[in-house]
Motif scaffolding. Sequence first.
Motif, PDB file in Angstrom:
ATOM      1  N   ARG A  29       0.848  -1.191   0.000  1.00  0.00           N
ATOM      2  CA  ARG A  29       0.000   0.000   0.000  1.00  0.00           C
ATOM      3  C   ARG A  29       0.886   1.244   0.000  1.00  0.00           C
TER       4      ARG A  29
ATOM      5  N   ALA B  21      -5.662  -5.896   5.529  1.00  0.00           N
ATOM      6  CA  ALA B  21      -4.281  -5.774   5.050  1.00  0.00           C
ATOM      7  C   ALA B  21      -3.362  -6.691   5.837  1.00  0.00           C
TER       8      ALA B  21
ATOM      9  N   SER C  20      -3.184   2.594  10.047  1.00  0.00           N
ATOM     10  CA  SER C  20      -4.098   1.720   9.306  1.00  0.00           C
ATOM     11  C   SER C  20      -5.548   2.107   9.584  1.00  0.00           C
TER      12      SER C  20
ATOM     13  N   ASN D  34      -2.306  -5.080   0.654  1.00  0.00           N
ATOM     14  CA  ASN D  34      -3.700  -5.498   0.545  1.00  0.00           C
ATOM     15  C   ASN D  34      -3.754  -7.011   0.387  1.00  0.00           C
TER      16      ASN D  34
END
Length: 177
Positions: free
Chosen positions: A58, A90, A117, A79
């Motif tokens: 990511r 993730a 996140s 991902n």
Amino acid sequence: MCELFLIKSIAMSKVIIEDMMDELWESVQRIYNAGIATKNATFQTEAPEWEAWDQSHRKDCRLIARIDNQIAGWAALSNVSNRCVYAGVAEVSIYIDSDFCGMGVGDQLMKQLITESEKHGIWTLQAGIFPENKASIALHLKNGFRILGIREKIGKMDNIWRDTAMLERRSKVAGIE
């Protein structure tokens, strides 16, 4: 990679967590290759070049830890699927330079990775960890992950079947509606 999970005091400057920039790849790659060499961090046999790594991770949630201007570790997310239903799921990668193991660097990186996140809508973090990597399992458990089970003989390394422990952490902030 850290083989033991000991807490040492940091007699030097404090840990600074910041975004990973592409110009830091050489240091990140060095730490990654050292983890690979332990044979208890990943099935990878060598760290990829920047372009391949960049495409597989990511763009957000890429962090490095610095101590006295040295890169002490890094963490990033990948991902798990392109399907929109899994947009908030993730996989965690976290590696600590062996010179900084046991100083709390991994814990600080993990805490910041979790915060980042959740800011980006990730509701589940997962990790596949070799059961022999007790330090990594302890770090994940300390930060709210739970062990889902063991994936037996999931892949071969050096022609030997290896298991991985499957861990996950469900956010209490993101994806709760």
